[in-house]
Write a protein that holds these residues in place. Structure first.
Motif, PDB file in Angstrom:
ATOM      1  N   GLN A 168     -14.475 -17.606  -2.244  1.00 60.13           N
ATOM      2  CA  GLN A 168     -13.252 -18.050  -3.064  1.00 60.13           C
ATOM      3  C   GLN A 168     -13.113 -17.000  -4.041  1.00 60.13           C
ATOM      4  N   GLN A 169     -13.977 -16.587  -4.699  1.00 58.35           N
ATOM      5  CA  GLN A 169     -13.931 -15.672  -5.614  1.00 58.35           C
ATOM      6  C   GLN A 169     -13.604 -13.981  -5.005  1.00 58.35           C
ATOM      7  N   LEU A 170     -14.371 -14.022  -3.879  1.00 63.62           N
ATOM      8  CA  LEU A 170     -13.972 -12.727  -3.227  1.00 63.62           C
ATOM      9  C   LEU A 170     -12.461 -12.735  -2.835  1.00 63.62           C
ATOM     10  N   ASN A 171     -12.146 -13.910  -2.479  1.00 65.32           N
ATOM     11  CA  ASN A 171     -10.704 -13.815  -1.767  1.00 65.32           C
ATOM     12  C   ASN A 171      -9.635 -13.572  -3.032  1.00 65.32           C
ATOM     13  N   GLN A 172      -9.825 -14.264  -4.135  1.00 70.29           N
ATOM     14  CA  GLN A 172      -8.974 -13.804  -5.140  1.00 70.29           C
ATOM     15  C   GLN A 172      -9.029 -12.542  -5.402  1.00 70.29           C
ATOM     16  N   GLN A 173     -10.235 -11.776  -5.443  1.00 73.70           N
ATOM     17  CA  GLN A 173     -10.218 -10.363  -5.776  1.00 73.70           C
ATOM     18  C   GLN A 173      -9.638  -9.533  -4.724  1.00 73.70           C
ATOM     19  N   LEU A 174      -9.785  -9.985  -3.362  1.00 73.71           N
ATOM     20  CA  LEU A 174      -8.883  -9.180  -2.411  1.00 73.71           C
ATOM     21  C   LEU A 174      -7.629  -9.336  -2.429  1.00 73.71           C
ATOM     22  N   VAL A 175      -6.972 -10.667  -2.766  1.00 75.29           N
ATOM     23  CA  VAL A 175      -5.458 -10.988  -3.082  1.00 75.29           C
ATOM     24  C   VAL A 175      -5.033 -10.051  -4.215  1.00 75.29           C
ATOM     25  N   ALA A 176      -6.078  -9.904  -5.260  1.00 76.21           N
ATOM     26  CA  ALA A 176      -5.365  -8.818  -6.474  1.00 76.21           C
ATOM     27  C   ALA A 176      -5.365  -7.544  -5.942  1.00 76.21           C
ATOM     28  N   ALA A 177      -6.486  -6.981  -5.028  1.00 72.89           N
ATOM     29  CA  ALA A 177      -6.457  -5.811  -4.611  1.00 72.89           C
ATOM     30  C   ALA A 177      -5.330  -5.570  -3.806  1.00 72.89           C
ATOM     31  N   ASN A 178      -4.917  -6.343  -2.888  1.00 69.77           N
ATOM     32  CA  ASN A 178      -3.755  -6.360  -2.024  1.00 69.77           C
ATOM     33  C   ASN A 178      -2.666  -6.103  -2.608  1.00 69.77           C
ATOM     34  N   GLN A 179      -2.334  -6.897  -3.792  1.00 66.04           N
ATOM     35  CA  GLN A 179      -1.275  -6.681  -4.360  1.00 66.04           C
ATOM     36  C   GLN A 179      -0.970  -5.417  -5.276  1.00 66.04           C
ATOM     37  N   GLN A 180      -2.096  -5.006  -5.638  1.00 70.98           N
ATOM     38  CA  GLN A 180      -2.064  -3.634  -6.368  1.00 70.98           C
ATOM     39  C   GLN A 180      -1.936  -2.449  -5.293  1.00 70.98           C
ATOM     40  N   SER A 181      -2.593  -2.653  -3.981  1.00 73.64           N
ATOM     41  CA  SER A 181      -2.397  -1.445  -3.044  1.00 73.64           C
ATOM     42  C   SER A 181      -0.930  -1.466  -2.582  1.00 73.64           C
ATOM     43  N   HIS A 182      -0.381  -2.440  -2.558  1.00 75.38           N
ATOM     44  CA  HIS A 182       1.217  -2.602  -1.928  1.00 75.38           C
ATOM     45  C   HIS A 182       1.944  -2.064  -3.072  1.00 75.38           C
ATOM     46  N   GLN A 183       1.635  -2.611  -4.377  1.00 73.78           N
ATOM     47  CA  GLN A 183       2.465  -1.832  -5.434  1.00 73.78           C
ATOM     48  C   GLN A 183       2.381  -0.269  -5.272  1.00 73.78           C
ATOM     49  N   LEU A 184       1.168  -0.069  -5.373  1.00 72.94           N
ATOM     50  CA  LEU A 184       0.851   1.448  -5.308  1.00 72.94           C
ATOM     51  C   LEU A 184       1.472   2.346  -4.086  1.00 72.94           C
ATOM     52  N   ARG A 185       1.622   1.665  -2.955  1.00 78.22           N
ATOM     53  CA  ARG A 185       2.277   2.051  -1.841  1.00 78.22           C
ATOM     54  C   ARG A 185       3.686   2.107  -2.203  1.00 78.22           C
ATOM     55  N   ASP A 186       4.277   1.355  -2.726  1.00 78.94           N
ATOM     56  CA  ASP A 186       5.823   1.189  -3.082  1.00 78.94           C
ATOM     57  C   ASP A 186       6.070   2.293  -4.070  1.00 78.94           C
ATOM     58  N   GLU A 187       5.442   2.590  -5.225  1.00 76.87           N
ATOM     59  CA  GLU A 187       5.303   3.603  -6.106  1.00 76.87           C
ATOM     60  C   GLU A 187       5.271   4.861  -5.418  1.00 76.87           C
ATOM     61  N   LEU A 188       4.319   5.113  -4.484  1.00 76.98           N
ATOM     62  CA  LEU A 188       4.273   6.411  -3.697  1.00 76.98           C
ATOM     63  C   LEU A 188       5.468   6.931  -3.005  1.00 76.98           C
ATOM     64  N   GLU A 189       5.925   5.769  -2.371  1.00 77.34           N
ATOM     65  CA  GLU A 189       7.358   5.861  -1.599  1.00 77.34           C
ATOM     66  C   GLU A 189       8.165   6.348  -2.266  1.00 77.34           C
ATOM     67  N   GLN A 190       8.400   5.578  -3.741  1.00 82.50           N
ATOM     68  CA  GLN A 190       9.560   6.109  -4.526  1.00 82.50           C
ATOM     69  C   GLN A 190       9.406   7.479  -5.182  1.00 82.50           C
ATOM     70  N   LEU A 191       8.206   8.064  -5.184  1.00 78.29           N
ATOM     71  CA  LEU A 191       7.814   9.287  -5.719  1.00 78.29           C
ATOM     72  C   LEU A 191       8.165  10.204  -4.598  1.00 78.29           C
ATOM     73  N   LYS A 192       7.865   9.840  -3.358  1.00 76.14           N
ATOM     74  CA  LYS A 192       8.294  10.660  -2.252  1.00 76.14           C
ATOM     75  C   LYS A 192       9.728  11.058  -2.288  1.00 76.14           C
ATOM     76  N   GLN A 193      10.607   9.823  -2.505  1.00 75.83           N
ATOM     77  CA  GLN A 193      11.853   9.843  -2.382  1.00 75.83           C
ATOM     78  C   GLN A 193      12.608  10.741  -3.527  1.00 75.83           C
ATOM     79  N   GLN A 194      11.910  10.688  -4.661  1.00 72.49           N
ATOM     80  CA  GLN A 194      12.266  11.327  -5.687  1.00 72.49           C
ATOM     81  C   GLN A 194      12.266  12.767  -5.524  1.00 72.49           C
ATOM     82  N   ARG A 195      11.077  13.216  -4.959  1.00 76.28           N
ATOM     83  CA  ARG A 195      11.137  14.614  -4.447  1.00 76.28           C
ATOM     84  C   ARG A 195      12.163  15.292  -3.710  1.00 76.28           C
TER      85      ARG A 195
END
Length: 334
Positions: free
Chosen positions: A140-167
């Protein structure tokens, strides 16, 4: 020293002939062209010269970024690599979180079965149940960490996509820049070499005088509002580009000349209806109008020749009195 002086003289002549200021970007591009060391840059400039295309600061900056900035290419490659890595990471965390959740459900089912099937429970099964419950807690603890990591990776992916568009976007108007245009055109033509592409060149009438009368700050605000209005007439398949200071270019794939001319007329009327008021003194500002030139890409010409021809059609609209649409048929009839 003499060779350097000769090159400097030729660079100065090139800049004066094309009415370009001798600032570092323009000078560097011209010097590299005169030197002949960068084959791709020389070819691009030769194509523009053959097409009798006009050179301005926007085009020179595009040439500089495209052919003389290896750091730019490295940054673009790095951005692509990181974006791909983050996308893969997001996929892995999605799968891992799902698998862990399924495993926890299985442990719950197993612990329940152990408790139901053996009454009283033998010591070995009781110990197994405790181990199972402890392992379930860890999962359960591992799953919570995976969910948090998943949210961060999706957020980072969105931010990278925004950066690509800005360029690829012009910061003032939000329209695409010339680099984005070139990338998209290459993609269109790689998919279908004889693809029909219509272009609408747009120029704000007497905008230099407007900037002189009201200042560059107000001019930038007006320019961004006009750009927003122009962009509203372009569907998702099309591409609105800021091609110059007060010049835009609308690229419309799979559109014929007649339809493009009708869209251009809608754009002209839409901009003409805009009204602007000074935020400082609440006084009405002069009405803004635009001139437009419409042309259809021919597979027999290179892209620079096409842009030059489109600009010639635009000049025809301005010569005929501005605030109107001209098309390539009118140009051919002259």
């Amino acid at each position: 020293m003499q060779q350097a002086l000769d090159k400097a003289t030729q660079v100065g002549a090139f800049l004066r002939h094309n009415q370009l200021a001798a600032h570092p970007t323009n000078y560097t591009v011209a010097y590299e062209y005169i030197s002949g060391n960068n084959a791709e840059l020389c070819q691009a400039i030769e194509q523009k010269l053959a097409a009798k295309a006009e050179f301005d600061d926007f085009i020179m900056a595009e040439l500089y970024n495209r052919y003389l900035m290896p750091e730019q290419q490295q940054q673009e490659q790095l951005l692509q690599d990181v974006s791909g890595m983050v996308s893969r990471l997001s996929g892995y965390t999605d799968l891992a979180a799902e698998a862990t959740e399924n495993f926890i459900d299985q442990l719950d089912h197993t612990a329940f079965k152990l408790e139901q099937d053996a009454q009283p429970m033998p010591p070995a099964l009781a110990e197994l149940k405790q181990v199972t419950l402890a392992y379930r807690k860890q999962q359960q603890q591992l799953n919570q960490q995976l969910v948090a990591a998943n949210q961060q990776s999706h957020q980072l992916r969105d931010e990278l996509e925004q950066l690509k568009q800005q360029r690829l976007q012009d910061p003032l108007t939000g329209l695409y820049n010339r680099v984005a245009m070139q990338n998209q055109v290459e993609l269109w033509l790689s998919e279908q070499p004889d693809r029909r592409i219509a272009a609408i060149a747009v120029d704000l009438d007497h905008f230099a005088r407007f900037n002189q009368d009201y200042g560059a700050t107000i001019g930038d605000i007006i320019l961004s509002k006009v750009a927003k209005k122009v962009r509203s007439y372009v569907q998702e398949s099309g591409m609105p580009v800021r091609s110059g200071g007060e010049e835009f270019l609308l690229l419309l794939p799979d559109v014929d000349l007649r339809t493009a001319a009708e869209i251009a007329e809608q754009v002209r009327k839409g901009v003409e209806k805009l009204r602007f008021v000074s935020a400082r003194d609440k006084k009405s500002l002069p009405k803004i109008t635009i001139s437009l030139g419409v042309a259809l890409y021919q597979a027999s010409e290179n892209w620079y020749q096409f842009l030059s021809r489109t600009n010639s059609v635009l000049q025809l609209a301005k010569q005929r009195g501005r605030n109107q649409v001209a098309n390539e048929v009118m140009l051919a009839a002259i």
